[in-house]
Design an enzyme around this catalytic site. Sequence first.
Site, PDB file in Angstrom:
ATOM      1  N   HIS A  58       0.896  -1.326  -0.225  1.00  0.00           N
ATOM      2  CA  HIS A  58       0.245  -0.299   0.110  1.00  0.00           C
ATOM      3  C   HIS A  58       0.486   1.417  -0.055  1.00  0.00           C
ATOM      4  O   HIS A  58       2.280   1.178   0.136  1.00  0.00           O
ATOM      5  CB  HIS A  58      -0.842   0.151   1.018  1.00  0.00           C
ATOM      6  CG  HIS A  58      -0.029  -0.657   2.713  1.00  0.00           C
ATOM      7  ND1 HIS A  58      -0.056  -1.660   3.568  1.00  0.00           N
ATOM      8  CD2 HIS A  58       0.756   0.760   3.567  1.00  0.00           C
ATOM      9  CE1 HIS A  58       0.153  -1.085   4.656  1.00  0.00           C
ATOM     10  NE2 HIS A  58       0.815   0.298   4.361  1.00  0.00           N
TER      11      HIS A  58
HETATM   12  C1  T46 Z   1       3.112   0.516   6.338  1.00  0.00           C
HETATM   13  C2  T46 Z   1       3.846  -1.172   6.735  1.00  0.00           C
HETATM   14  C3  T46 Z   1       5.479  -1.341   7.114  1.00  0.00           C
HETATM   15  C4  T46 Z   1      -3.940  -0.835  13.185  1.00  0.00           C
HETATM   16  O1  T46 Z   1      -5.726  -1.240  13.993  1.00  0.00           O
HETATM   17  N1  T46 Z   1      -3.360   0.195  14.216  1.00  0.00           N
HETATM   18  C5  T46 Z   1      -2.061   0.293  13.352  1.00  0.00           C
HETATM   19  O2  T46 Z   1      -1.464   1.424  14.011  1.00  0.00           O
HETATM   20  C6  T46 Z   1      -1.800  -0.702  12.801  1.00  0.00           C
HETATM   21  C7  T46 Z   1      -0.464  -0.342  12.071  1.00  0.00           C
HETATM   22  C8  T46 Z   1      -2.731  -1.441  12.720  1.00  0.00           C
HETATM   23  N2  T46 Z   1      -3.472  -1.731  12.218  1.00  0.00           N
HETATM   24  C9  T46 Z   1      -4.668  -2.716  12.056  1.00  0.00           C
HETATM   25  C10 T46 Z   1      -4.948  -2.640  11.167  1.00  0.00           C
HETATM   26  C11 T46 Z   1      -4.776  -3.974  10.111  1.00  0.00           C
HETATM   27  O3  T46 Z   1      -6.345  -4.666  10.816  1.00  0.00           O
HETATM   28  O4  T46 Z   1      -3.886  -4.347  12.125  1.00  0.00           O
HETATM   29  C12 T46 Z   1      -4.010  -5.089  10.878  1.00  0.00           C
HETATM   30  C13 T46 Z   1      -2.724  -4.729   9.866  1.00  0.00           C
HETATM   31  O5  T46 Z   1      -2.364  -4.297   9.594  1.00  0.00           O
HETATM   32  P1  T46 Z   1      -2.024  -3.686   8.044  1.00  0.00           P
HETATM   33  O6  T46 Z   1      -2.250  -4.832   7.017  1.00  0.00           O
HETATM   34  O7  T46 Z   1      -1.526  -2.220   7.313  1.00  0.00           O
HETATM   35  O8  T46 Z   1      -0.209  -4.711   8.149  1.00  0.00           O
HETATM   36  P2  T46 Z   1       1.083  -4.003   7.797  1.00  0.00           P
HETATM   37  O9  T46 Z   1       1.834  -4.355   7.629  1.00  0.00           O
HETATM   38  O10 T46 Z   1       0.454  -4.345   6.187  1.00  0.00           O
HETATM   39  O11 T46 Z   1       1.334  -2.996   6.573  1.00  0.00           O
HETATM   40  C14 T46 Z   1       2.304  -1.274   8.060  1.00  0.00           C
HETATM   41  C15 T46 Z   1       1.632  -0.424   8.357  1.00  0.00           C
HETATM   42  O12 T46 Z   1       0.347  -0.431   8.006  1.00  0.00           O
HETATM   43  C16 T46 Z   1       2.111   0.231   7.303  1.00  0.00           C
HETATM   44  O13 T46 Z   1       1.466   1.303   7.750  1.00  0.00           O
HETATM   45  O14 T46 Z   1       3.541   0.745   6.190  1.00  0.00           O
HETATM   46  O15 T46 Z   1       3.113  -1.818   8.097  1.00  0.00           O
END
Ligand code: T46
Length: 141
Positions: A58
Site C-alpha cells: 500500500h
Molecule cells: C506500513 C507497514 C510497514 C491498527 O489497528 N493500527 C495500526 O497502527 C496499524 C499499523 C495497524 N492496525 C491494524 C489494521 C489491520 O487490521 O492492524 C492490521 C494489520 O495492518 P496492515 O495490514 O496495515 O499491516 P502491514 O504490516 O501490511 O502494514 C503496516 C502499516 O499499516 C503500514 O503503514 O507501512 O506496516
Amino acid sequence: MNSFDESSIDHCLLIDLPKLSTLASNITIVNNGKEIPFAVHRVYYLYDVPGGESRGGHAHKELNQVLVAVCGSFDVILDDGTRKKTITLNKPSSGLLITPGIWRNLINFSSGSVCLVLVSHHYDPDDYIRDYMDFVYKKKP
Ligand code: T46
C-alpha cells in the site's frame, strides 16, 4: 517534508541512528526532531512474520515513517509509480525514511526479525491507498 504528489523514491533515505557501544552491548537512541525528521506520534512493530510472507502492499497519503530492523533483516521495495528500488534493512542503527506517496512492500523477513516503525500520525485507515492501479493513477501529474 515531501507531499504525496512530489515524493519520489529518491526522498526515501537511510538515516544513520547513533550507536553507543559499551563493554557489554550497544544502545541506539532516537530523538524527535533530531534523527527523525518529523514528530513521532505512533510506534508499532512487526514480528513473527512467517517465512515467505510479505507485509505492506500500500501507499500512504500523508504519513511519514521510519522503519528499523531492530532484529534480523528484511527487504523493502519502494515504488513511486515510475521507478522502484529495493533497500535491505539489517542494522538496528539504520532507519529507512518512507515519505507519503510511496508504494511499499516488505519481503524476505529473516526468522525472528522485528521491524520497528516510527510514524508521523495516529492510525487512520483513510490514509491508506491499497489498490495499486489507483495509486499509479493518483501519482500521475
Ligand atoms: C506500513 C507497514 C510497514 C491498527 O489497528 N493500527 C495500526 O497502527 C496499524 C499499523 C495497524 N492496525 C491494524 C489494521 C489491520 O487490521 O492492524 C492490521 C494489520 O495492518 P496492515 O495490514 O496495515 O499491516 P502491514 O504490516 O501490511 O502494514 C503496516 C502499516 O499499516 C503500514 O503503514 O507501512 O506496516
